[in-house]
Structures are given as C-alpha cells and as structure tokens.
Design a protein around this motif. Sequence first.
Motif, short mmCIF file in Angstrom:
data_model
loop_
_atom_site.label_atom_id
_atom_site.label_comp_id
_atom_site.label_asym_id
_atom_site.label_seq_id
_atom_site.Cartn_x
_atom_site.Cartn_y
_atom_site.Cartn_z
N PRO B 122 58.62 55.99 69.10
CA PRO B 122 59.37 55.05 68.39
C PRO B 122 59.59 53.89 68.88
O PRO B 122 59.71 53.68 70.07
CB PRO B 122 60.70 55.67 68.20
N VAL B 123 59.28 52.62 67.97
CA VAL B 123 59.61 51.18 68.28
C VAL B 123 60.25 50.72 67.30
O VAL B 123 60.18 50.85 66.08
CB VAL B 123 58.22 50.59 68.25
N LEU B 124 61.36 49.91 67.78
CA LEU B 124 62.17 49.34 67.03
C LEU B 124 61.89 47.82 67.00
O LEU B 124 61.30 47.28 67.70
CB LEU B 124 63.65 49.27 67.56
N ARG B 125 61.79 47.37 65.58
CA ARG B 125 61.12 46.00 65.23
C ARG B 125 62.32 45.07 64.57
O ARG B 125 63.23 45.87 63.66
CB ARG B 125 59.89 45.87 64.61
N ARG B 128 59.57 43.83 59.30
CA ARG B 128 58.50 44.67 58.99
C ARG B 128 57.35 43.99 59.88
O ARG B 128 57.40 42.71 60.03
CB ARG B 128 58.05 44.46 57.60
N MET B 129 56.56 44.58 60.53
CA MET B 129 55.48 44.31 61.73
C MET B 129 54.71 43.08 60.97
O MET B 129 54.48 42.22 61.78
CB MET B 129 54.76 45.21 62.29
N ASP B 130 54.01 43.40 59.73
CA ASP B 130 53.14 42.47 59.35
C ASP B 130 53.94 41.31 58.79
O ASP B 130 52.97 40.16 58.40
CB ASP B 130 52.24 43.20 58.14
N TYR B 152 59.60 52.19 63.62
CA TYR B 152 58.21 52.52 63.51
C TYR B 152 57.82 53.91 64.38
O TYR B 152 58.20 54.37 65.55
CB TYR B 152 57.18 51.74 64.08
N ALA B 153 57.45 55.08 63.60
CA ALA B 153 57.23 56.52 64.35
C ALA B 153 56.66 57.08 62.89
O ALA B 153 57.06 57.06 61.76
CB ALA B 153 58.33 57.24 64.90
N ARG B 154 55.76 58.13 63.44
CA ARG B 154 55.45 59.12 62.28
C ARG B 154 56.74 60.01 62.01
O ARG B 154 57.76 60.25 62.78
CB ARG B 154 54.31 60.17 62.98
N SER B 155 57.03 60.10 60.66
CA SER B 155 58.12 60.75 60.04
C SER B 155 59.42 59.99 60.16
O SER B 155 60.29 60.51 59.59
CB SER B 155 58.23 62.16 60.76
N ALA B 156 59.55 58.92 60.68
CA ALA B 156 60.64 57.75 60.50
C ALA B 156 61.19 57.77 59.15
O ALA B 156 62.48 58.07 59.16
CB ALA B 156 60.31 56.55 61.09
N ASP B 479 51.57 53.64 61.19
CA ASP B 479 52.78 52.52 61.20
C ASP B 479 53.87 52.67 60.03
O ASP B 479 54.23 51.89 59.47
CB ASP B 479 52.10 50.98 61.00
N GLU B 480 53.88 54.33 59.98
CA GLU B 480 55.13 54.67 59.21
C GLU B 480 56.52 53.97 59.63
O GLU B 480 56.16 53.80 61.23
CB GLU B 480 54.95 56.01 59.15
N ASN B 481 57.21 53.80 59.05
CA ASN B 481 58.52 53.15 59.52
C ASN B 481 59.69 53.47 58.22
O ASN B 481 59.57 53.69 57.28
CB ASN B 481 58.39 51.66 59.64
N LEU B 482 61.11 53.15 59.07
CA LEU B 482 62.15 53.29 58.14
C LEU B 482 62.94 51.99 58.41
O LEU B 482 63.03 51.58 59.53
CB LEU B 482 62.84 54.60 58.81
N ARG B 483 63.32 51.47 57.16
CA ARG B 483 64.27 50.37 57.35
C ARG B 483 65.84 51.01 57.74
O ARG B 483 66.15 51.76 57.13
CB ARG B 483 64.19 49.56 56.02
#
Lengths: 501, 501
Positions: B122-125, B128-130, B152-156, B479-483
């Motif tokens: 998991p990566v915290l940003r 949104r990356m883009d 960012y992580a699968r299933s976040a 690049d699945e992610n959760l706000r």
Amino acid sequence: MIRARWASLLLLLPTVPASAQVMPWIEANRARILADYVELLTIPNVAGDIPNIRRNADHIVGMMRARGLSPRLLETGDPSAAPAVYGEWLVPGATRTLVLYAHYDGQPVAPEDWKSGPPFTPVLRSERMDKGGEVLELPSESAAIRPEWRLYARSASDDKAGVMAIIAAVDALKAAGKRPSFNLKIFLEGEEEAGSPNLAAMLAKHRELLRSDGWVIFDGPDHPSGAGQVVLGVRGVVGVDLAIYGPVRPLHSGHYGNWAPNPAMMLSRLLASMKDEKGRVAVAGFYDDVVPLTDRERKAVEAVPSVDDRLREDLGLAATEGDGRSLAALIQEPSLNVGGIRSADVGESGRNVIPTIAEARLDLRLVMGNDHVRQVQKLVRHIEGQGYKVLDRAPTMAERRQWPMIATVKAGSGYNAERTSLDAPLATSVIAATRDHGATVILPTMGGSLPLFVLRETLAVPSVGLALANHDNNQHAEDENLRLGHLWRAIDVAAAVMTMR
Amino acid sequence: MIRARWASLLLLLPTVPASAQVMPWIEANRARILADYVELLTIPNVAGDIPNIRRNADHIVGMMRARGLSPRLLETGDPSAAPAVYGEWLVPGATRTLVLYAHYDGQPVAPEDWKSGPPFTPVLRSERMDKGGEVLELPSESAAIRPEWRLYARSASDDKAGVMAIIAAVDALKAAGKRPSFNLKIFLEGEEEAGSPNLAAMLAKHRELLRSDGWVIFDGPDHPSGAGQVVLGVRGVVGVDLAIYGPVRPLHSGHYGNWAPNPAMMLSRLLASMKDEKGRVAVAGFYDDVVPLTDRERKAVEAVPSVDDRLREDLGLAATEGDGRSLAALIQEPSLNVGGIRSADVGESGRNVIPTIAEARLDLRLVMGNDHVRQVQKLVRHIEGQGYKVLDRAPTMAERRQWPMIATVKAGSGYNAERTSLDAPLATSVIAATRDHGATVILPTMGGSLPLFVLRETLAVPSVGLALANHDNNQHAEDENLRLGHLWRAIDVAAAVMTMR
C-alpha cells in the motif's frame, strides 16, 4: 542497362572451375559445423538490441578472420544503427563480382511462450518437438547426426542459417582446394528484422567497397514440398502500430458498461472493416497499383507444386482465405495481416473492466507497383472513413474531449517489393547452378520480404534469393527451429553458387 | 412474506438507541485505523489464491477477536473454496437480526501495469496520482491526515474498505458506550470476485447461524457527484472466456499471409457482430426477458443527479454509448462488455506473424428477468449464427480439420440480478438512517454486481447495498485506490446502520 551489362560480362568469362562436390566434406564435418553454429546462436540477436547485436557482429568477424576473409564492420555513423559485417575472397583474374547476403539479427522474442527452452539456449531435438522430438546432447561425432534432427533457437533458421551456410561453404571450398568463380563479397546485415531502416544509408556510404554485378540472398524457408526455392522477387513490407482509445482510466464494467465507449470493441469493429469474409482487403484502392505478372512469371507460379492440401492438414485448417485460390497465387498480391491485438487481459488475468486502450500490430505486404508510403496512406484514409481522427502520436486530453473516435497510426520504416526478371543472366546462372542441389522451385515472388528494393535503388544491381530453411521452422515466432538436413543442403547450395558459371 | 414479517417487527420494536454520533471518535483515531488498514491490505487477496485468501481470513479473525465479535471461519467443506469470516454482536432483548456483508477477496492483478507501486504494497499519496499526488509516509498523528489523501492497493476500495468500515464502526460504538439496535451478524465473503461460486452452498450449510431479517451490503463506489448511494438492486453477471483458432503453429505473415485464416481478424469480426455502433447488443433476444422498472423506480432513476458531462470531461470522452441516454438509465439494462482481447503481441514485441489463437474476455451484466445461463445460451447461438462450431474446450486436430471456424466458449459461474422494492421496510429503514451521513442517492439498480440473488434464493431475505468508495477508485484495474475521506464516511455510515431504527 543492368541486364545488358551482365550479359556482356558472361560472354567475356574465362573457363571457370566446375561446381565443387562438397557434400562429402560437409557430412564428415557435421559435428564441428553444428558446434560452431550453436555457439553463434547463444548470442541474443533481437533487432535493435544494439549491445548484443554488436556481440554477434564481433563474433562473426572472428569466424571470418579465421577463414582469411578480411572481415570488417561497416557502420553508418549512427551509433543507434546496427553494423553490417563485410568479408571478401577476391580471386585474381575474376571478371565478375557478386555479393552474398544474409542477416544475423532476429525477430523479438516472448520467452514465456517458448516451449522448447529459452530462445538463446539452443536445444537439439530428435525431430520436431510437437511430433515428440526429444532433447539430445550435442554429438561429438559426425556419423551419429541424423538429418531429421532439429536445432531450436531464435534465428536458427532466420537467418543465422544463411550466415552459417556462407561461412561453412568457404570452409568446404578451401578444404577441396577450390576457389570461387568470381570475386566473392559477403554482406551480413544486422537490422533486417527491424525493417532495414539504415540499409540504404549503409549501401550508399560503402558503395565502392560493395561494387558488384549482383547480389545473391540467403534467406527464407523452402517450398513446403521440401524443395529449395530460387526466388526472383520478394514482397515489400511495412509494419503499422495502431492504437484506439477509451476512457483515460480503466473503468468497472458494471458501473460504466454500456455507457463508456470500449476501445477493444472499437478496435474489433475497425479491424473487421479492413477485410471481407473471404480475406480480400476492403481498403479502397488497395490493389490498384499492382503491376501484373508477365506470362512467363504467371506460368512459373502455376508450375509451383501445390501443397495446399497437405499444408491445411498439417496446420489444422479446414479452409483457407482467397476463395479457394492457391497459396502460390495469393502471395503474388498485396496483403494486410493482423500480427497481434491486445487490450487489458484475458484468461486467468481477465477482469471486468472497460480498457483504456486497444492496440494492434498490422503488417502490409506489397508487390511490384505498390509504394509503402502510399499503401499506409490508403489505410489511414480507410480509418478516417470509419469515423476516426487519425494521429501519429497519443492524443492529448483536449483532443480526447474533442473527437469521439481517435486512432494513433504509426508506420515503421518499410520498403517496396522487388523482382528480377526470369530472363536476367543472374537469374539464369543461379537457377542452373542450384537445380541439381535441391533448389528446384522457381518463384517470381516469395511471400516474405527482404529489402532487395533498396539494392536496386541504391546500387542499381539485380538480386536473386535462395530460400532453403525448412518451411515448418516457426520463423518469427516462438520455438523457431532448423532441420539439420536443411543446414547441410544450404551449405552445399552456397558452395554451388560460389562456383557457378 | 418478507415484507409483512419485517413490517410487523417494526411495529413491535422497543425504543432503540438514537443514531450514534461517532465522527469525532473516527477523526481522533484516523492514524490508528489507517495503520490497521494498511496491514490488512499488505496480504495478497486475489480471488482463488487460496493460501493467501486464508491468510486474509485468519488476519480478519484476529481483528474481530480483539473486538469481542466471537469470530469463526465458515467453510463449505470443499478445500478449494475460500472460507467466509463470520462474527456477531448479539444484543439481549433485540427483536431484529441483520447481517452486514463485505468481501475480503480482490480482482486479479497485472503488477507490471501498476504505476503507483506493487499492488500489495500500500502507498499513501497526497491526492490522485494522475493529478500529481505524491508519496507520503504513514502519519503517526491523526490531526495531520487530510481527507483528499489516497491509499493505493488492490482492494483498498473493493472491498476491504467494507471490511474495515464494519470493524471500525464496532470500535466506534464501543468507544461511545453504544450497542447495535439489532442482533448484528457479520459475514465477510472470500470469493466474490471469482463470481461467488460457493456462496449458495455456504449459505445453505450455515443457514441457522445466518438466520436474519435482512442483509446490508457494504460494497461499491459512490455516485460520481460524491454522494454515497443506497442501492436497492444489483445487476447479475456472468463472465465468458472466448477463444478463436488459427493454424496450429504461428506462421510467417509474408509466406502465409492472405492464405492462412487469421484468428485475430476472425475474433475482431465476431466481436464487432455482437454490438451495433450505438452500443446496443445485437445478440438476438438479448433484451427480451427484462422486467421493466416500476413507476417509483423509474422516478428514482430520473432523480439521480446527472454527472454525465462531468464524467465525460474527467474521462476524456467526447461521446458515450446508448444514443445520448444517461449513465443512470443505461445501467438499468443488460450489457455485454469486452474486458480484454489478446492475440500474439503488439508494440515492441509485435511480430509479423499469423497468430495461432485469439482470446477475449467478455462479461454479461444482467437485470431483473434475465437468467445467466439463458443469457450465455443466447450468446452461443449468436456465435453459431456467425458460422462457428462452438465447443466448451479447445478443439482436437480432427475438429480443426473439419470445421473452418471454431470458437471455445467457457462461461464462469454467474448469478442473476436482484432488486429490493423501494417500499420494503429494510429499504425504508436504511434510507432514513444514512441520509444524514452522506448517502443521498437512491439507485433501484447499480451497475455493478453482487450475489444478492443468492441471498434471496437461499435464505429468502431482502438486501440493501451501501456504495461508499470514491467513484474514481480504479476498481478492478491497476492503481486501485481509496480516498481517505471516503473511508471515514464509510465507518460513520456503518455505525449509523448499526444503530438504525
């Protein structure tokens, strides 16, 4: 002009040595030739991989130096271009000069698809792998080697086999105390599989060194009947990369399906529009420029033995394209092929998404009269006619918002077709010299491509090809292989050419 | 029957605790919740990867045990099936029982496509990356955490966010000294992304343990306007793997092009036949079984705020399918989506070959009235109508020689759509409880799928969904992610549901 000059040279020729009978020497030296060849095949040679391409070139220079062929690397001056390897065997008193050509670079590899083993770890098998061929140790004795054995590796047939045939034929002549019947020059290209982007520049730069009366090309598969082929012409080729765009990020197919446009479906529709159900290309004007075959060429095509039924059986095909016409006839026409398509994933990795992009790899084959730039233009106009805005790069966000359908079309560096007349002296000479060595099929144009057009344009020389690898060689794909009996024949044919009248 | 029983229960209810105001507790504990969540996301959870799926289940059992939820693994008895995780918080005197559902498995991953980082790191940003979101350290203090940060992580988002929301809401209630207004049961599925192949068996086997008056489902993205959604129904889904065959070995496109049939072109033609240019499915009878919406449902769809223009702008789409109809209207219909296509290679790895096989991944979404087996049958008949022999496995050599066009069609384990009436007491109750916590959009059917049909068939219970993840979450893709603001809201909504009247 070329024809007249060649003909006058023929008249002036002194008595040349009779064709060398080198097969006994080849058979006695099979183990050593094979060991040398395996060493050459272990050097990765994907076109464009310049560091490894140079390792190949240096290795081949070493092989040529050991045979006294005065090798050198030819460069264009561009560090991103592959060098060609040049060697020569000049014969005092010779009145002709011919260049023998092969290429030492290979097609890209997808190692995960190779079932035989890694593409640059040559594997010897007792027969074709899908027919049960088992892995063999490299033999130390020539007597043990069977012609039906197969050597699996990238470029085993296309076209390091050409390189090896030429070099081993030099050995064979020397062992027999023979010499070529002309000044022999050897030109080994290093980026044929990339579409020969620098060949014209290379030839122009080394025009004097390469001065000759014609080129003989060692490349390509034999006729499916097993006969070697004398090839008077080749189709031209140009590769096209096509991309179609969907949403800028992948979308869940449930939440956005049947609302967001799907680029995989758009690409499918676009590709489907390019050919009809019988395989005829539906791009407007696609066949318009074609120069028809002469009567003699048409008869040569008709004389090619039919192997269509056997091929269909071997390939598991219940039917073929072209409304029942033969393979030999169909390859005299321009073509459009889908070499690959990809969008998101399938199978185990498949997901319920709307992909962001769908890509296709196309290749267009050209015949005499076609021009590769013009042929791509026809394709672009067709894509525009399907409603697309065509770009030569990825679209910007502003362009995506403006145009509902955007296609990126990138053409590679292509080249046109080339054909030497059946009446040309070089053709007559090669046909006569190789007939008794297994090259009995005469093809006005083969299906594959070689940059022979560039030879004609740059050096004003005719060329004739010899296609000698086994036809079931998986050329350009995974598990490429060479049947060993075909390697011995290729060496024998190369020696016959070197000593031809 | 269900409706009447539920209504009588409502009449009998004692005064239940007022909705807990837990947001201050959530905000004070953001750093700890986030650290717990990152730990859960590091465990790979691709559906079907049973060893890792079990690691997830064991980890979640540990989380529940720490909260006194009497957790246990529910098994079907089939060792290849994923366990479900069950927990409960029984309330003395409660007259209702509800099950809260989420799933802890995730979609497959193609790690090479993940730009943010490996899918299970998991990566915290910062956003949104883009849009330029930069990588952040995991914060140790809650006050520093911004709602616009993304994890960012699968299933976040899909759907460990549901798991985490339920578990953290239990924490929040306990911290406030509150308890649920009903007997709370928690059911966390482990193979939803594989199409819930064993869910019916699981529910049937544990029928007594799971006895309840209804299920509330935590899964899915919010409305693109940013509003949380109460979802009364879901589309059904069935995945279909499609393969089309060419020659048994890859062929050189020059030597065999426009003679050997090209499976990539055949697949393109077949896919193109399945939909018209406006996106309408052209498979005969595809829309025939559909049960129309009621007037009230149709009005609810019309009341969904339109975000089509904003979405098109955000996604870089100049136009969408469906002849101008809205996203909310279109997802009330069955669909056919191409989730992926592949044949040979493209781009740098592209080669001039005729591929041996072309594959596609399709998914069919179903609405009320459709049946997943029948819908696949319609597709099979369509493919047959295009001239194909359809098999459910790869063809034999004899079959290849017999049939000019062969398609392998393999349907996954699908399920049908489900819809709970807007008039049902469970619907009324959830809508009332969550309205003030951000869930203001009411959807008769969401676009995505959940196996709610199985609940109805097996347990005879109604269900209502809450879709709370940010809609731009790259669910099912790279690049699945959760706000993070959406995570806090999901916990708040889960607490509101647990204490609803």
